[in-house]
Enzyme design. Structure first.
Site, PDB file in Angstrom:
ATOM      1  N   ARG A  53       0.854  -1.183   0.000  1.00 47.43           N
ATOM      2  CA  ARG A  53       0.000   0.000   0.000  1.00 47.43           C
ATOM      3  C   ARG A  53       0.897   1.243   0.000  1.00 47.43           C
ATOM      4  O   ARG A  53       2.109   1.151   0.146  1.00 47.43           O
ATOM      5  CB  ARG A  53      -0.933  -0.008   1.216  1.00 47.43           C
ATOM      6  CG  ARG A  53      -0.199  -0.306   2.527  1.00 47.43           C
ATOM      7  CD  ARG A  53      -0.809   0.346   3.702  1.00 47.43           C
ATOM      8  NE  ARG A  53      -0.677   1.775   3.659  1.00 47.43           N
ATOM      9  CZ  ARG A  53       0.452   2.446   3.940  1.00 47.43           C
ATOM     10  NH1 ARG A  53       1.574   1.798   4.261  1.00 47.43           N
ATOM     11  NH2 ARG A  53       0.494   3.763   3.872  1.00 47.43           N
ATOM     12  N   GLY A  54       0.224   2.402  -0.119  1.00 43.84           N
ATOM     13  CA  GLY A  54       0.995   3.641  -0.228  1.00 43.84           C
ATOM     14  C   GLY A  54       1.202   3.929  -1.704  1.00 43.84           C
ATOM     15  O   GLY A  54       1.595   3.031  -2.464  1.00 43.84           O
ATOM     16  N   ALA A  55       0.944   5.181  -2.085  1.00 43.38           N
ATOM     17  CA  ALA A  55       0.920   5.515  -3.511  1.00 43.38           C
ATOM     18  C   ALA A  55       2.209   5.146  -4.263  1.00 43.38           C
ATOM     19  O   ALA A  55       2.152   4.431  -5.272  1.00 43.38           O
ATOM     20  CB  ALA A  55       0.595   7.001  -3.665  1.00 43.38           C
ATOM     21  N   ARG A  90      -6.850  -0.437  -7.486  1.00 39.81           N
ATOM     22  CA  ARG A  90      -7.126   0.683  -6.558  1.00 39.81           C
ATOM     23  C   ARG A  90      -7.217   1.958  -7.398  1.00 39.81           C
ATOM     24  O   ARG A  90      -6.316   2.246  -8.174  1.00 39.81           O
ATOM     25  CB  ARG A  90      -6.030   0.822  -5.488  1.00 39.81           C
ATOM     26  CG  ARG A  90      -6.109  -0.267  -4.423  1.00 39.81           C
ATOM     27  CD  ARG A  90      -5.323   0.101  -3.183  1.00 39.81           C
ATOM     28  NE  ARG A  90      -6.056   0.984  -2.300  1.00 39.81           N
ATOM     29  CZ  ARG A  90      -5.508   1.550  -1.214  1.00 39.81           C
ATOM     30  NH1 ARG A  90      -4.243   1.325  -0.910  1.00 39.81           N
ATOM     31  NH2 ARG A  90      -6.233   2.337  -0.432  1.00 39.81           N
ATOM     32  N   GLN A 207      -3.264   2.892   9.677  1.00 38.19           N
ATOM     33  CA  GLN A 207      -1.912   2.999   9.107  1.00 38.19           C
ATOM     34  C   GLN A 207      -0.955   3.734  10.055  1.00 38.19           C
ATOM     35  O   GLN A 207       0.265   3.629   9.922  1.00 38.19           O
ATOM     36  CB  GLN A 207      -1.944   3.731   7.758  1.00 38.19           C
ATOM     37  CG  GLN A 207      -2.487   2.909   6.611  1.00 38.19           C
ATOM     38  CD  GLN A 207      -3.966   3.150   6.400  1.00 38.19           C
ATOM     39  OE1 GLN A 207      -4.701   3.452   7.321  1.00 38.19           O
ATOM     40  NE2 GLN A 207      -4.418   3.000   5.172  1.00 38.19           N
ATOM     41  N   ASP A 247      -1.704  11.077  -2.415  1.00 41.25           N
ATOM     42  CA  ASP A 247      -2.015  10.008  -3.369  1.00 41.25           C
ATOM     43  C   ASP A 247      -2.228  10.549  -4.778  1.00 41.25           C
ATOM     44  O   ASP A 247      -2.059   9.836  -5.761  1.00 41.25           O
ATOM     45  CB  ASP A 247      -3.250   9.234  -2.923  1.00 41.25           C
ATOM     46  CG  ASP A 247      -2.932   8.421  -1.680  1.00 41.25           C
ATOM     47  OD1 ASP A 247      -2.938   9.000  -0.582  1.00 41.25           O
ATOM     48  OD2 ASP A 247      -2.617   7.224  -1.829  1.00 41.25           O
TER      49      ASP A 247
END
Ligand code: MRU
Length: 350
Positions: A53-55, A90, A207, A247
């Site tokens: 996860r995380g852009a 996503r 998170q 993001d």
């Protein structure tokens, strides 16, 4: 960054075996587990389930997903179909589209016989570039933190730590390594500046607990707070600045980031607290005029109703909201450009 004494990236590959390994973030901070995969669909699932996860990280993970796909078939049709599946995993972070598009632009003009080697090379290069960009973000952000420190000293508060509030996780776990919002904080700590981080829990996926885990590994003093505490702490003069990641950043500089970022920016603005957004240039989406045009991901409401925790030896899940209640779980919000003091990119402070 280090886990214990060992250096890890969040994702890496074995080009000879044609496998990809990543840290499974759904198990952190309680269990440190590495998954190794050899099929592109495993990457699609890892992105959708937020094992990665995380852009910036999902952009690079998608690039490795394309490399795994090319191992199976290297026709235009197949690669394009896999690209669409990865992008759909996503919707909000532009880095995912950016990573996939860069792979397509590299591979599709090549004869099919050259695509396999080129795919692994390009994906690996993207991972390395992410690390270098974040190292630059660290340097550029450090200059801002040094200025805040000087201001504090002039106010006879030299003994107090520089208190920085962050939301969600924009540390090394959200990237290949180093992080975005946390990168200047690590740099300041390493430079001997006394920093302390207020870590928003970041419901519902928590998170913030990843952020706390990272800071703990690096020895950075921090305190976890509930999401609603930030405004109160700012009113008390206990926050010197906020640093968050992003993001997607629209052409007019509206910032889409984890749900709750907007409220922090409003509170910061009301209290005269500088609000910084740290992100690499591939998070800027110039095809989008403003934040209204960003597709905000709504995630499953079970993330809201159920709470996951660690009970001695196993991860327990309990239901805390009656599932008969209507629920909504938007994962991101948009902070208007007017609330942002500075952007910290790999190129400069804007
Ligand atoms: O839903 P996630 O955990 O993938 O979202 C990540 C974020 O929103 C981070 O806060 C962020 O700043 C972007 S990644 C550096």
């Amino acid at each position: 960054m280090k886990v214990g004494n060992q250096h890890f990236r969040t994702i890496w590959c074995d080009k000879t075996q044609m496998t990809v390994s990543f840290i499974d973030q759904t198990q952190l901070p309680f269990v440190f587990d590495v998954k190794q995969v050899s099929h592109y669909i495993d990457i699609v699932n890892a992105i959708a389930s937020m094992q990665v996860r995380g852009a910036p990280l999902i952009g690079v993970a998608a690039a490795f997903g394309i490399a795994l796909a090319v191992k199976e078939q290297c026709s235009d049709d197949f690669i394009s179909k896999v690209a669409q599946t990865l992008i759909a995993s996503r919707p909000t972070a532009v880095n995912l589209q950016w990573g996939v598009t860069r792979m397509l632009n590299t591979l599709l003009p090549l004869p099919t016989s050259l695509r396999l080697a080129a795919a692994w090379l390009e994906a690996e290069q993207m991972a390395d570039e992410d690390v270098k960009q974040n190292q630059q973000i660290a340097i550029n952000g450090l200059s801002l933190l040094k200025k805040l420190k000087v201001t504090k000293e002039k106010l006879n508060k030299a003994d107090e730590p520089l208190n920085i509030l962050t939301h969600c996780n924009a540390g090394w776990l959200a990237t290949v390594d180093v992080g975005t919002a946390l990168a200047p904080i690590y740099a300041a700590h390493d430079a001997g500046i006394n920093v302390h981080v207020w870590v928003d829990e970041t419901r519902p996926r928590n998170q913030g607990l990843l952020t706390a885990w990272e800071l703990e590994q690096h020895g950075v003093p921090h305190t976890v707070i509930v999401d609603n505490a930030g405004g109160h702490l700012m009113q008390q003069g206990l926050v010197d600045c906020c640093i968050v990641g992003a993001d997607r950043i629209a052409k007019n500089n509206d910032v889409c980031n984890k749900i709750g970022t907007y409220l922090k920016a409003l509170a910061a603005n009301d209290n005269g607290v500088p609000f910084y957004v740290a992100a690499p240039s591939n998070t800027f989406d110039l095809s989008i005029e403003n934040g209204d045009m960003i597709d905000i991901e709504n995630r499953h409401v079970n993330e809201l109703s159920d709470i996951k925790g660690f009970d001695e030896e196993f991860t327990a899940r309990v239901i805390k909201i009656n599932r008969s209640s209507r629920m909504l779980n938007p994962a991101f919000d948009v902070t208007p450009a007017s609330l942002i003091t500075h952007f910290i990119t790999e190129e400069s402070v804007l």
